[in-house]
Design a protein around this motif. Sequence first.
Motif, PDB file in Angstrom:
ATOM      1  N   TYR A  43       0.829  -1.219   0.000  1.00 38.54           N
ATOM      2  CA  TYR A  43       0.000   0.000   0.000  1.00 38.54           C
ATOM      3  C   TYR A  43       0.858   1.263   0.000  1.00 38.54           C
ATOM      4  O   TYR A  43       0.595   2.199  -0.769  1.00 38.54           O
ATOM      5  CB  TYR A  43      -0.933   0.006   1.212  1.00 38.54           C
ATOM      6  N   ILE A  44       1.892   1.283   0.840  1.00 39.42           N
ATOM      7  CA  ILE A  44       2.775   2.465   0.904  1.00 39.42           C
ATOM      8  C   ILE A  44       3.427   2.717  -0.454  1.00 39.42           C
ATOM      9  O   ILE A  44       3.451   3.849  -0.955  1.00 39.42           O
ATOM     10  CB  ILE A  44       3.848   2.283   2.006  1.00 39.42           C
ATOM     11  N   MET A  45       3.937   1.653  -1.081  1.00 40.18           N
ATOM     12  CA  MET A  45       4.591   1.781  -2.385  1.00 40.18           C
ATOM     13  C   MET A  45       3.590   2.163  -3.484  1.00 40.18           C
ATOM     14  O   MET A  45       3.920   2.906  -4.415  1.00 40.18           O
ATOM     15  CB  MET A  45       5.305   0.476  -2.758  1.00 40.18           C
ATOM     16  N   THR A  46       2.354   1.669  -3.365  1.00 38.00           N
ATOM     17  CA  THR A  46       1.294   2.021  -4.327  1.00 38.00           C
ATOM     18  C   THR A  46       0.977   3.510  -4.248  1.00 38.00           C
ATOM     19  O   THR A  46       0.852   4.188  -5.278  1.00 38.00           O
ATOM     20  CB  THR A  46       0.017   1.199  -4.057  1.00 38.00           C
ATOM     21  N   VAL A  47       0.855   4.018  -3.032  1.00 38.07           N
ATOM     22  CA  VAL A  47       0.571   5.446  -2.829  1.00 38.07           C
ATOM     23  C   VAL A  47       1.722   6.301  -3.351  1.00 38.07           C
ATOM     24  O   VAL A  47       1.504   7.275  -4.086  1.00 38.07           O
ATOM     25  CB  VAL A  47       0.304   5.751  -1.333  1.00 38.07           C
ATOM     26  N   LEU A  48       2.963   5.922  -3.006  1.00 35.50           N
ATOM     27  CA  LEU A  48       4.136   6.689  -3.453  1.00 35.50           C
ATOM     28  C   LEU A  48       4.286   6.636  -4.973  1.00 35.50           C
ATOM     29  O   LEU A  48       4.509   7.663  -5.621  1.00 35.50           O
ATOM     30  CB  LEU A  48       5.406   6.150  -2.779  1.00 35.50           C
ATOM     31  N   GLY A  49       4.158   5.418  -5.542  1.00 30.54           N
ATOM     32  CA  GLY A  49       4.338   5.242  -6.981  1.00 30.54           C
ATOM     33  C   GLY A  49       3.295   5.973  -7.803  1.00 30.54           C
ATOM     34  O   GLY A  49       3.626   6.721  -8.734  1.00 30.54           O
ATOM     35  N   ASN A  50       2.027   5.792  -7.443  1.00 30.69           N
ATOM     36  CA  ASN A  50       0.957   6.449  -8.191  1.00 30.69           C
ATOM     37  C   ASN A  50       0.923   7.949  -7.934  1.00 30.69           C
ATOM     38  O   ASN A  50       0.638   8.726  -8.853  1.00 30.69           O
ATOM     39  CB  ASN A  50      -0.396   5.814  -7.856  1.00 30.69           C
ATOM     40  N   GLY A  51       1.235   8.336  -6.698  1.00 33.69           N
ATOM     41  CA  GLY A  51       1.322   9.775  -6.384  1.00 33.69           C
ATOM     42  C   GLY A  51       2.414  10.445  -7.193  1.00 33.69           C
ATOM     43  O   GLY A  51       2.241  11.560  -7.718  1.00 33.69           O
ATOM     44  N   PHE A  52       3.564   9.767  -7.327  1.00 31.25           N
ATOM     45  CA  PHE A  52       4.679  10.290  -8.114  1.00 31.25           C
ATOM     46  C   PHE A  52       4.304  10.401  -9.592  1.00 31.25           C
ATOM     47  O   PHE A  52       4.574  11.429 -10.234  1.00 31.25           O
ATOM     48  CB  PHE A  52       5.904   9.379  -7.952  1.00 31.25           C
ATOM     49  N   LEU A  53       3.656   9.352 -10.139  1.00 30.94           N
ATOM     50  CA  LEU A  53       3.251   9.362 -11.548  1.00 30.94           C
ATOM     51  C   LEU A  53       2.226  10.460 -11.813  1.00 30.94           C
ATOM     52  O   LEU A  53       2.315  11.181 -12.827  1.00 30.94           O
ATOM     53  CB  LEU A  53       2.681   7.996 -11.945  1.00 30.94           C
ATOM     54  N   LEU A  54       1.280  10.624 -10.916  1.00 30.70           N
ATOM     55  CA  LEU A  54       0.285  11.700 -11.043  1.00 30.70           C
ATOM     56  C   LEU A  54       0.950  13.069 -11.038  1.00 30.70           C
ATOM     57  O   LEU A  54       0.601  13.952 -11.836  1.00 30.70           O
ATOM     58  CB  LEU A  54      -0.746  11.618  -9.907  1.00 30.70           C
ATOM     59  N   SER A  55       1.941  13.247 -10.147  1.00 33.12           N
ATOM     60  CA  SER A  55       2.662  14.521 -10.045  1.00 33.12           C
ATOM     61  C   SER A  55       3.450  14.828 -11.316  1.00 33.12           C
ATOM     62  O   SER A  55       3.442  15.962 -11.804  1.00 33.12           O
ATOM     63  CB  SER A  55       3.623  14.500  -8.842  1.00 33.12           C
ATOM     64  N   VAL A  56       4.127  13.799 -11.849  1.00 34.33           N
ATOM     65  CA  VAL A  56       4.923  13.983 -13.075  1.00 34.33           C
ATOM     66  C   VAL A  56       4.025  14.401 -14.233  1.00 34.33           C
ATOM     67  O   VAL A  56       4.327  15.353 -14.964  1.00 34.33           O
ATOM     68  CB  VAL A  56       5.709  12.688 -13.423  1.00 34.33           C
ATOM     69  N   ILE A  57       2.905  13.688 -14.405  1.00 32.89           N
ATOM     70  CA  ILE A  57       1.973  14.018 -15.504  1.00 32.89           C
ATOM     71  C   ILE A  57       1.400  15.423 -15.330  1.00 32.89           C
ATOM     72  O   ILE A  57       1.253  16.176 -16.295  1.00 32.89           O
ATOM     73  CB  ILE A  57       0.845  12.968 -15.602  1.00 32.89           C
ATOM     74  N   TYR A  58       1.112  15.800 -14.089  1.00 37.35           N
ATOM     75  CA  TYR A  58       0.543  17.125 -13.811  1.00 37.35           C
ATOM     76  C   TYR A  58       1.568  18.234 -14.048  1.00 37.35           C
ATOM     77  O   TYR A  58       1.227  19.285 -14.616  1.00 37.35           O
ATOM     78  CB  TYR A  58       0.035  17.167 -12.368  1.00 37.35           C
ATOM     79  N   LEU A  59       2.822  18.010 -13.641  1.00 40.55           N
ATOM     80  CA  LEU A  59       3.844  19.073 -13.689  1.00 40.55           C
ATOM     81  C   LEU A  59       4.499  19.241 -15.052  1.00 40.55           C
ATOM     82  O   LEU A  59       4.924  20.350 -15.406  1.00 40.55           O
ATOM     83  CB  LEU A  59       4.929  18.797 -12.637  1.00 40.55           C
ATOM     84  N   VAL A  60       4.604  18.155 -15.826  1.00 33.90           N
ATOM     85  CA  VAL A  60       5.286  18.220 -17.124  1.00 33.90           C
ATOM     86  C   VAL A  60       4.256  18.471 -18.228  1.00 33.90           C
ATOM     87  O   VAL A  60       3.420  17.626 -18.522  1.00 33.90           O
ATOM     88  CB  VAL A  60       6.081  16.918 -17.401  1.00 33.90           C
ATOM     89  N   LYS A  61       4.342  19.647 -18.846  1.00 38.86           N
ATOM     90  CA  LYS A  61       3.331  20.064 -19.824  1.00 38.86           C
ATOM     91  C   LYS A  61       3.339  19.205 -21.092  1.00 38.86           C
ATOM     92  O   LYS A  61       2.315  19.069 -21.759  1.00 38.86           O
ATOM     93  CB  LYS A  61       3.531  21.534 -20.188  1.00 38.86           C
ATOM     94  N   THR A  62       4.496  18.615 -21.434  1.00 39.19           N
ATOM     95  CA  THR A  62       4.559  17.766 -22.634  1.00 39.19           C
ATOM     96  C   THR A  62       3.733  16.483 -22.477  1.00 39.19           C
ATOM     97  O   THR A  62       3.425  15.816 -23.462  1.00 39.19           O
ATOM     98  CB  THR A  62       6.021  17.389 -22.960  1.00 39.19           C
ATOM     99  N   LEU A  63       3.388  16.150 -21.232  1.00 39.32           N
ATOM    100  CA  LEU A  63       2.558  14.965 -20.978  1.00 39.32           C
ATOM    101  C   LEU A  63       1.062  15.302 -20.906  1.00 39.32           C
ATOM    102  O   LEU A  63       0.251  14.419 -20.607  1.00 39.32           O
ATOM    103  CB  LEU A  63       2.985  14.274 -19.680  1.00 39.32           C
ATOM    104  N   HIS A  64       0.726  16.559 -21.169  1.00 40.92           N
ATOM    105  CA  HIS A  64      -0.682  16.955 -21.162  1.00 40.92           C
ATOM    106  C   HIS A  64      -1.325  16.606 -22.504  1.00 40.92           C
ATOM    107  O   HIS A  64      -1.743  17.465 -23.272  1.00 40.92           O
ATOM    108  CB  HIS A  64      -0.822  18.455 -20.853  1.00 40.92           C
TER     109      HIS A  64
END
Length: 327
Positions: A43-64
């Motif tokens: 669960y901890i790794m799921t939260v960290l991994g998916n939270g990180f992926l969500l953050s990357v997609i949100y912050l990097v405009k080329t992934l929009h």
Amino acid sequence: MGPEDKAATIFNATFVRPAQFYISGFSNIPHVKYYYVFLCFVYIMTVLGNGFLLSVIYLVKTLHTPKYMIVFNLALTDLCGSTALIPKLLDTFLFGRRYIVYEACLSYMFFVFFFGSVQSWTLVTLSYDRFIAICFPLRYHSIVTKPAIAAILLFAWVFAFSLIACLVGLIDRLSFCRSLFVNSFFCDHGPVSHLACNDISLNSTMAYVAFIIVICIPLILITLTYVCISIALSRTVSGEERLKALKTCTSHLILVAVFFLPILGTNIASLTSYIHLNARIVNSTLTHTIPGLLNPIVYSLKTEEVLNSIRKLFKRNGISRTKLSKS
């Protein structure tokens, strides 16, 4: 007065509404607490991994882009699905709180199945994206647009909500005058509905319909898209182009295999042979929890766009820190 007597509230002679159910999974398994620790780690790794992926997609405009709107949605449902299941599972078994209020049991059932249904149809949407990208590359940007993908994903959420609300809502018509011990690791639909002492044929039919809509139809659609992709690639002259196109599908195929194969394997095995209850429960918990853990890892390590975006993000943060330290 026994636990079952305490748990039942009788409204009339023919209808019994339980105040509580007792979740009886993981009984008589040696060293089971190590498994709970493992699930906590998952669960901890799921939260960290998916939270990180969500953050990357949100912050990097080329992934929009439409494709990463779908990946964002998948990461979000992975995060929500794991949060709906694992913390309550650990609270139930690790801390011995096995009694669950009737209404909370139905809510628990709803959210676990709801997020699982959205995950399934999100994978179908990803296969649609790959199908258009490979079979109709020149029309890709006119067909797969942000509004179109937003509409498809919104429909998936609304449809899944309606389907699972109907599935869970039908439990409320049942009378529970037998055992209130749920032989599962959460308020699973089958084990709960089979505790009823009145006719459950409508519930069973709805369960089959939900299984077909959530598992069978998505798997058939994904298979058909990849048959079409294979045909399109077989007509491609260049082997290099063929390999490049296949690489874009690798991550998706891994996610499909991780999500669908364990579910199908468990259901086929339970129909064709005897599986010990504890083995079935352990297998089911892994089926529900591991895909959410692996999805962000697969998309972070197997997708070049995401890897490049992560590098750019860290590089940009590094430059920003350097400028701040110099000033």
